[in-house]
Structure formats: structure tokens, C-alpha cells
Design an enzyme around this catalytic site. Structure first.
Site, mmCIF file in Angstrom:
data_model
loop_
_atom_site.group_PDB
_atom_site.id
_atom_site.type_symbol
_atom_site.label_atom_id
_atom_site.label_comp_id
_atom_site.label_asym_id
_atom_site.label_seq_id
_atom_site.Cartn_x
_atom_site.Cartn_y
_atom_site.Cartn_z
ATOM 1 C CB VAL A 291 -1.071 0.092 1.086
ATOM 2 C CG1 VAL A 291 -1.958 1.247 1.243
ATOM 3 C CG2 VAL A 291 -2.088 -1.185 1.181
ATOM 4 C CB CYS A 292 4.035 2.211 1.844
ATOM 5 S SG CYS A 292 3.506 2.185 3.624
ATOM 6 C CB SER A 293 4.931 0.427 -3.264
ATOM 7 O OG SER A 293 5.866 -0.046 -2.188
#
Length: 157
Positions: free
Chosen positions: A46-48
Site C-alpha cells: 500500500v505504501c508503494s
């Protein structure tokens, strides 16, 4: 937690920009508003996706005179590897001491995984007077910000 209208807590921290430099928020806002995009950790799905989406919208932010910085507890060396892997064109702030996540009150734990004191997913827009003009924070690390709202907020700053 800091809210819209509050003075943004100042900080000085390592900056992963392909090299390792240093950033002080009060110096950064002297060049115009800043978006601080807090994220739990480099090399996670999700951060990517979130940071790639911000990178895709970097021109819109730059057109509004705004600088974007991601903020996580990862070391600047890990952040630089992450920036390279994901292809980010903006710098990441390293908060290994958790001073920034404490100051902005955006700390969370993944207790089931035994991982503590990560940054919540949060976005703050800070104007030239170091005032928070936009704040979004979630307790659900799987939820991404509304990127249109962030772009609209910087257009209004």
C-alpha cells in the site's frame, strides 16, 4: 494530533534524496508550502502504491508551488533503495527516532506482527507560516488518501 490551523511542529531530520542530506521543515516552507505524506514503511504494497500515486501527481503539486516529502521511520539508506525501486522523484524524510511521528501524533503499532511505533498513513499540508492547512489521518493502514483532495488543498494554500 495536530489539526488544521495549528502550527506544524518543526523538525530537522535525514533526507533520502538519492543521497543523504538533511531537511528542516521551517527552512523547507520558506520556499513554499510543503506536503508531508506519512507512511508506515518502505517496500510494502500500500505504501508503494500511495507514493507512486503521489509521484504520478508530482507535476500538479509542483504547479501549485508545493514540495512533497514522504515521511517514515525507515533509515535514509532503506528509503533511498525504496525510492530507486519504486522510481520516486521526490525525497523521503527519515524519522528513525520517531520524533516527528510523536510530534504530529501519528504513531501506530502492528501489534499482531510485533512491530511498534510506525507512522500512520497521514497527509498534512503546511504553508509558508508553518500552519497546517490540510490534515488527513487514518487508523487503517490499508486506506489511501484522497489524492484529489490533497491536490485541491494545495491549490487553495
Amino acid at each position: 494530533m495536530v489539526s488544521v490551523g495549528d502550527e506544524a511542529p518543526d523538525f530537522t531530520a535525514p533526507l533520502a534524496n538519492g543521497d543523504v542530506a538533511e531537511i528542516t521543515l521551517s527552512d523547507a516552507v520558506a520556499d513554499g508550502p510543503v506536503v508531508l505524506a506519512f507512511f508506515p514503511g518502505a517496500f510494502t504494497s500500500v505504501c508503494s502504491t500511495e507514493l507512486e500515486t503521489f509521484d504520478d501527481r508530482l507535476d500538479e503539486l509542483a504547479d501549485a508551488g508545493v514540495s512533497l516529502y514522504g515521511v517514515s521511520i525507515d533509515t535514509p539508506f532503506a528509503q533511498n533503495a525504496f525510492r530507486e525501486e519504486v522510481g520516486l522523484d521526490f525525497a523521503l524524510v527519515s524519522d528513525t527516532d520517531r520524533d516527528i511521528v510523536d510530534a504530529y501524533d501519528v504513531k501506530m503499532d502492528f501489534t499482531a506482527l510485533g512491530v511498534h511505533d510506525l507512522a500512520k498513513r497521514a497527509v498534512f499540508v503546511v504553508d509558508e507560516d508553518r500552519r497546517i492547512t490540510y490534515a488527513w489521518v487514518t487508523d487503517d493502514p490499508g486506506v489511501e488518501p484522497d489524492y484529489d483532495d490533497v491536490v485541491a488543498a494545495v491549490a487553495d494554500s
